[in-house]
Design an enzyme around this catalytic site. Structure first.
Site, PDB file in Angstrom:
ATOM      1  N   HIS A 129      -4.070 -13.833   5.462  1.00 32.81           N
ATOM      2  CA  HIS A 129      -5.479 -13.484   5.285  1.00 32.81           C
ATOM      3  C   HIS A 129      -5.975 -12.581   6.395  1.00 32.81           C
ATOM      4  O   HIS A 129      -6.760 -11.675   6.168  1.00 32.81           O
ATOM      5  CB  HIS A 129      -6.337 -14.746   5.213  1.00 32.81           C
ATOM      6  CG  HIS A 129      -6.168 -15.457   3.921  1.00 32.81           C
ATOM      7  ND1 HIS A 129      -6.440 -14.857   2.718  1.00 32.81           N
ATOM      8  CD2 HIS A 129      -5.720 -16.685   3.624  1.00 32.81           C
ATOM      9  CE1 HIS A 129      -6.180 -15.693   1.760  1.00 32.81           C
ATOM     10  NE2 HIS A 129      -5.735 -16.810   2.274  1.00 32.81           N
ATOM     11  N   GLU A 167       6.853  -1.111 -12.681  1.00 38.43           N
ATOM     12  CA  GLU A 167       7.016  -2.136 -11.655  1.00 38.43           C
ATOM     13  C   GLU A 167       8.115  -3.126 -12.011  1.00 38.43           C
ATOM     14  O   GLU A 167       8.284  -4.142 -11.341  1.00 38.43           O
ATOM     15  CB  GLU A 167       5.682  -2.842 -11.327  1.00 38.43           C
ATOM     16  CG  GLU A 167       4.909  -3.322 -12.505  1.00 38.43           C
ATOM     17  CD  GLU A 167       3.537  -3.900 -12.157  1.00 38.43           C
ATOM     18  OE1 GLU A 167       3.221  -4.075 -10.978  1.00 38.43           O
ATOM     19  OE2 GLU A 167       2.793  -4.182 -13.100  1.00 38.43           O
ATOM     20  N   ASP A 190       5.586  -4.843  -6.836  1.00 35.74           N
ATOM     21  CA  ASP A 190       6.426  -5.606  -7.758  1.00 35.74           C
ATOM     22  C   ASP A 190       7.778  -4.946  -7.973  1.00 35.74           C
ATOM     23  O   ASP A 190       8.801  -5.629  -8.086  1.00 35.74           O
ATOM     24  CB  ASP A 190       5.711  -5.795  -9.104  1.00 35.74           C
ATOM     25  CG  ASP A 190       4.739  -6.957  -9.035  1.00 35.74           C
ATOM     26  OD1 ASP A 190       5.152  -8.036  -8.581  1.00 35.74           O
ATOM     27  OD2 ASP A 190       3.565  -6.778  -9.408  1.00 35.74           O
ATOM     28  N   CYS A 220       0.910   3.376  -6.982  1.00 38.07           N
ATOM     29  CA  CYS A 220      -0.247   2.608  -6.522  1.00 38.07           C
ATOM     30  C   CYS A 220       0.150   1.352  -5.759  1.00 38.07           C
ATOM     31  O   CYS A 220      -0.685   0.515  -5.470  1.00 38.07           O
ATOM     32  CB  CYS A 220      -1.162   2.261  -7.692  1.00 38.07           C
ATOM     33  SG  CYS A 220      -0.340   1.301  -8.958  1.00 38.07           S
TER      34      CYS A 220
HETATM   35  C1  PEP Z   1       2.251  -3.338  -7.526  1.00 36.53           C
HETATM   36  O1  PEP Z   1       2.905  -4.248  -8.027  1.00 36.53           O
HETATM   37  O2  PEP Z   1       2.727  -2.459  -6.769  1.00 36.53           O
HETATM   38  C2  PEP Z   1       0.809  -3.239  -7.791  1.00 36.53           C
HETATM   39  C3  PEP Z   1       0.111  -2.211  -7.361  1.00 36.53           C
HETATM   40  O3  PEP Z   1       0.228  -4.271  -8.460  1.00 36.53           O
HETATM   41  P1  PEP Z   1      -0.212  -5.664  -7.767  1.00 36.53           P
HETATM   42  O4  PEP Z   1       0.006  -5.509  -6.281  1.00 36.53           O
HETATM   43  O5  PEP Z   1      -1.629  -5.860  -8.141  1.00 36.53           O
HETATM   44  O6  PEP Z   1       0.728  -6.625  -8.410  1.00 36.53           O
HETATM   45 MG    MG Z   2       2.084  -5.467  -9.612  1.00 34.33          MG
END
Ligand code: PEP
Ligand code: MG
Length: 566
Positions: free
Chosen positions: A191, A427, A451, A498
């Site tokens: 956190h 992912e 992921d 992302c």
């Molecule tokens: C990812 O898996 O890279 C992603 C951007 O999604 P999240 O972190 O929300 O699983």
């Molecule tokens: Mg993800």
């Protein structure tokens, strides 16, 4: 004094210079008095009163945090209330009082047992130990009538050093006064690290016990970019770091030094994130994690409520692109009212699009109606809809059919709607391998490295014990990215990223060289990534990428990135 370097895990890609101030929040308890002198009824009553006071404090802290950092960050305080009301903990404290302990010692003893249990677990569960400490300290303070050491009014230019910082400690830090923090324990997903990113505060976690040798009043540099704490820095290093702080915010699209535009967007989950994305010069939204709209409530948000939220995002970026990801529930993102199955390995279970095409089909349709209506309005940026955790072409086909049927329904109802851009997250290894088949069904790919890394490397995200394996610099991960980008080349499909990797300015040149069109990250990293884009050329970036793709070990990749020899 000679300069010394300590290493930890960088929590934010920012650096800060300041003076070390040790923070020791733990309330000190002396030895317990003679059990004969203890009146169990009185102690039980004191415990109850302290619990009520703590509950009130947590509520107030939750409200402050939601207003300052957003709902997602505030949710940790809901877990604190749950610990406070946990029957097992309450019974433990009452039993300890019956054994002749005063309330504060009973709280301390009981919480310590639970803290030890959580510390023996892995990943995010281990981080719960910090939440328990937070609640314990609050109760002990309430019982002793003690004030908490005030983190909100430290002298300007302080760098807070601590064994650990709990969520409520971190939420008190004022970025105007505090130049950064470093902690002995903690990982990138703790956190403290998450709050540091939201507050745009230079921070390093997990420095280890060597941190304890840094005395109060020492000059330090917190370099959250590479996780280094410089102790007694020389003048030159101080100057360099002070210069680093002033990374210019650039509005508008940036280009490489030889003129290739790269879109640099922000990841958002809350309204506060939208404001911070604008402030830091993001070109648009590359990932709107809509699950935040569904968490921490009794029932899902309805169509109109969602429509308003999506409209707000589009109006915030009238000239940009807003990529909204459909609900990504499951895995480590539970939602109480959805009655999720009890799975042994939820990361490999019913997650993301699997639920939207299965048990959450109604929610999926409602969300699509809200999205298509939002896209149908004249003003605002361009909406893109993105599917999470795709593994097969059939899932994409089926989701696309649902989008088209929702559009047809809206039309027949005379409601204005529009078909947005349509894309998938890459992912899972399956989608990287299938990218050449998927290009026919989508307008864009966005690589979710958080992921993708965990599934390519079989290394659970957030599990510190496999952190070196679960690293986006692993050659196997780079090859999965390359396969994806190569499949889109020569088509109209654009490719973005992302996951966390997109926000690391140390790999921006590599990502440009691998052929990414767009990078999306937490807003705090936008100025540095924009600068890194403008400082490279496509030719240099491609050469770096070619060498990185030829590497067979992470060490080789690291050497290429840092310009060192093996
Ligand atoms: C990812 O898996 O890279 C992603 C951007 O999604 P999240 O972190 O929300 O699983
Ligand atoms: Mg993800």
């Amino acid at each position: 004094m000679t300069e010394r370097r300590l290493s930890g895990v960088g929590a934010t890609p920012l650096s800060g210079v300041g003076t070390a101030v040790w923070y020791a929040p733990d309330a000190e308890l002396g030895s317990p008095p003679d059990p004969e002198t203890i009146d169990a009824d009185v102690e039980r009553e004191r415990f109850e009163t302290a619990r009520d006071a703590a509950r009130e404090e947590i509520r107030a802290e939750r409200e402050r945090t939601a207003a300052r950092l957003g709902e997602a960050e505030a949710e940790v305080f809901d877990a604190h209330v749950q610990f406070l009301d946990d029957p097992q903990i309450t019974e433990g404290v009452e039993a300890a009082i019956d054994d002749g302990l005063p309330a504060e010692h009973a709280v301390d003893r009981t919480f310590e047992q639970f803290i030890e249990q959580f510390e023996g677990m892995e990943g995010r569960m281990a981080e719960r130990a910090d939440d328990l400490r937070d609640v314990r300290d609050r109760l002990v303070r309430a019982l002793g009538g003690d004030e908490r050491a005030d983190l909100g009014s430290l002298p300007e230019g302080s760098v807070v050093l601590a064994e650990r910082l709990t969520p409520s400690d971190t939420a008190q830090l004022d970025p105007e006064r505090v130049a950064g923090f470093a902690t002995v324990t903690g990982g990138r997903t703790s956190h403290a690290a998450i709050f540091a990113r939201s507050l745009a505060l230079p921070a390093i976690v997990g420095v280890g016990t060597a941190l304890r040798n840094v005395a109060d009043g020492t000059d330090v540099v917190v370099d959250g970019r590479d996780g280094t704490l410089l102790v007694d820095p020389d003048e030159e290093t101080r100057g360099e770091t002070a210069g680093e702080e002033a990374v210019e915010v650039r509005d508008g699209t940036v280009e490489t030094a030889d003129g290739a535009p790269i879109e640099v967007a922000a990841n958002v989950g809350t309204e506060a994130d939208l404001a911070s994305a604008v402030e830091r010069g993001a070109d648009g939204i590359g990932l709107f994690r809509t699950e935040f709209l569904f968490l921490d409530r009794e029932s899902p948000p309805g169509e109109d409520e969602q429509y308003e939220t999506y409209r707000e995002a589009l109006e915030t970026f009238p000239d940009g692109r807003v990529v909204v990801r459909t609900l990504d529930i499951g895995g480590d993102k539970p939602v109480a009212y959805l009655d999720l199955p009890d799975e042994e390995n939820p990361f490999l279970g019913e997650r993301g699009i699997r639920r939207s095409l299965g048990p959450d089909a109604d929610l999926f349709e409602t969300q699509l109606r809200a999205l298509l209506r939002a896209a149908g309005e004249e003003a605002g940026g361009e909406l893109s809809v993105m599917l999470p955790l795709v593994a097969t072409v059939d899932e994409v086909r089926q989701a696309r059919e649902t989008v088209e049927s929702v559009a047809a329904d809206l039309e027949s109802e005379g409601v204005s709607g529009a078909l947005p851009e349509f894309g998938v997250m890459i992912e899972t290894p399956a989608t990287a391998f299938l990218a050449d088949a998927l290009v026919e069904h989508v307008d864009f790919f966005s690589i979710g490295t958080n992921d993708l890394v965990q599934y390519v490397m079989a290394a659970e995200r957030g599990n510190d014990r496999v952190a070196a394996l679960g690293d986006y610099r692993q050659p196997a991960v780079l090859r999965a990215i390359h396969t994806t980008v190569a499949a889109a080349q020569g088509t109209d499909v654009w490719v973005g990223m992302c996951g966390e990797m997109a926000g690391d300015p140390d790999v921006t040149e590599l990502l440009v060289g691998l052929g990414l069109d767009e990078l999306s990250m937490s807003a705090v990293a936008v100025p540095q990534v924009k600068r890194a884009v403008s400082e490279t050329t496509v030719a240099d970036a491609r050469e770096l990428a070619a060498r990185a793709l030829a590497a067979s070990t992470k060490r080789e990749v690291d050497c290429l990135l840092t310009g060192t020899t093996r």
